[in-house]
Design an enzyme around this catalytic site. Sequence first.
Site, mmCIF file in Angstrom:
data_model
loop_
_atom_site.group_PDB
_atom_site.id
_atom_site.type_symbol
_atom_site.label_atom_id
_atom_site.label_comp_id
_atom_site.label_asym_id
_atom_site.label_seq_id
_atom_site.Cartn_x
_atom_site.Cartn_y
_atom_site.Cartn_z
ATOM 1 N N THR A 67 5.793 6.809 -2.197
ATOM 2 C CA THR A 67 5.598 8.185 -2.669
ATOM 3 C C THR A 67 5.439 9.157 -1.507
ATOM 4 O OG1 THR A 67 3.193 8.114 -2.741
ATOM 5 C CG2 THR A 67 4.360 7.259 -4.677
ATOM 6 N N CYS A 68 5.460 10.459 -1.839
ATOM 7 C CA CYS A 68 5.324 11.512 -0.826
ATOM 8 C C CYS A 68 3.874 11.763 -0.441
ATOM 9 C CB CYS A 68 5.913 12.818 -1.339
ATOM 10 S SG CYS A 68 7.658 12.704 -1.625
ATOM 11 N N ASP A 69 2.963 10.966 -0.979
ATOM 12 C CA ASP A 69 1.548 11.168 -0.675
ATOM 13 C C ASP A 69 1.197 10.394 0.593
ATOM 14 O OD1 ASP A 69 -1.312 10.992 -0.700
ATOM 15 O OD2 ASP A 69 -1.227 11.613 -2.794
#
Length: 380
Positions: free
Chosen positions: A327-329
């Site tokens: 994910t982009c986290d």
Amino acid sequence: MTPKITRFLAENTPATPCLIVDLDIIKEKYTALQNALPSARVHYAVKANPAHAILKQLHALGSYFDIASPGEMHLCLKAGIPAEKLSFGHTVKTAASIQEAHQHGVTLFAFDSLEELEKLAKHAPGCRVFCRLTVLNTGAQWPLSRKFGTSVEHAYTLLKHAQQLKLHPTGLSFHVGSQQTSTDAYRDAISQAAQLYFRLQKDGITLDFFNMGGGFPSHYTNPVPPITAFSESISRAMKEHFPQGNAPHILLEPGRYMVGDAGVVHSEITLASRRGGKATDPRWIYLDIGRFGGLAETEGEAIRYAFQTAYDNTTQSRSPCIIAGPTCDSMDVLYEKNPVALPDELTTGDKITILTTGAYVSTYCSTGFNGFAPLAEYYI
Ligand SMILES: *Cc1c(COP(=O)(O)O)cnc(C)c1O
């Protein structure tokens, strides 16, 4: 990885990421625990993995079940498990969920506060209750100590009060922390429970059981004591406190132990790169599963999964790799403080297997963060 899972992967080449659980291992774990402590009653902690196939198999083997919500209760009922075999072990429940469980025939409930006890008296009148004690979680890699339980002193008051509320004070419970690697943890907790047991007995309340919770470990990267080491510690402590053989029954609520070793996550490497371009830059391995796809227990790098690759037997060199999720986290990094040594041959597009993921993975999965689908599951 078991031969059955290896064969399944070869024959089916399922899309990644996915969880594959070998039900035979769960059967072995259940049987080993029952053989180690034949007199104990096992209440499988449903939260560790509530899959229908697991519930049905454990039910067929004679297991009881510990639930934390009406949702888990309905999963059990759907698997054909009667309500009498369920304990509602969560000490913090809504009035509506107590009522719902009571209506469906659940009669055994946990509590650790006066307010919860009053709630139980109102919404599940006449039920059997057990009080959770706070115990040390030393030795646990995933502690559960701060949020639940009360002191021996207060438990004494509460269990006496339960009688006045026309409830049945039935037992004591404790949880020594999950992935507990010290067999002494149970001994110390049993000693606290035994003192309270005798004090209540003098007042005419004879408790039926000690619920020793879960905590028994799975085998991640470091070796752990066998289940027989824990059962011996428990049996010895019970004999010490109850030499006459008049001990209360033992209840156990294993979750991780029962299912952890039975599962693997089959995953693909989305990118393997030294992003800075220099040979001295750290090597990052991005997987198609991460913190939000089910590997939540890598929080604080607490649970250390082992990885298996196609190069394990042939590789000449390994380098420390930082393992990250898809994910982009930027919280979605699994191991960075303590990188994982992986074969240098590993590259983008390769498959990688994450071992011991049968517990606390399938349901620790977000419902679609960043558009990633929840983890696919196979029970074989
Ligand atoms: C989570 C939990 C368990 C299971 O713990 P494991 O460490 O997975 O064995 C048992 N009892 C209660 C009350 C729990 O909350």
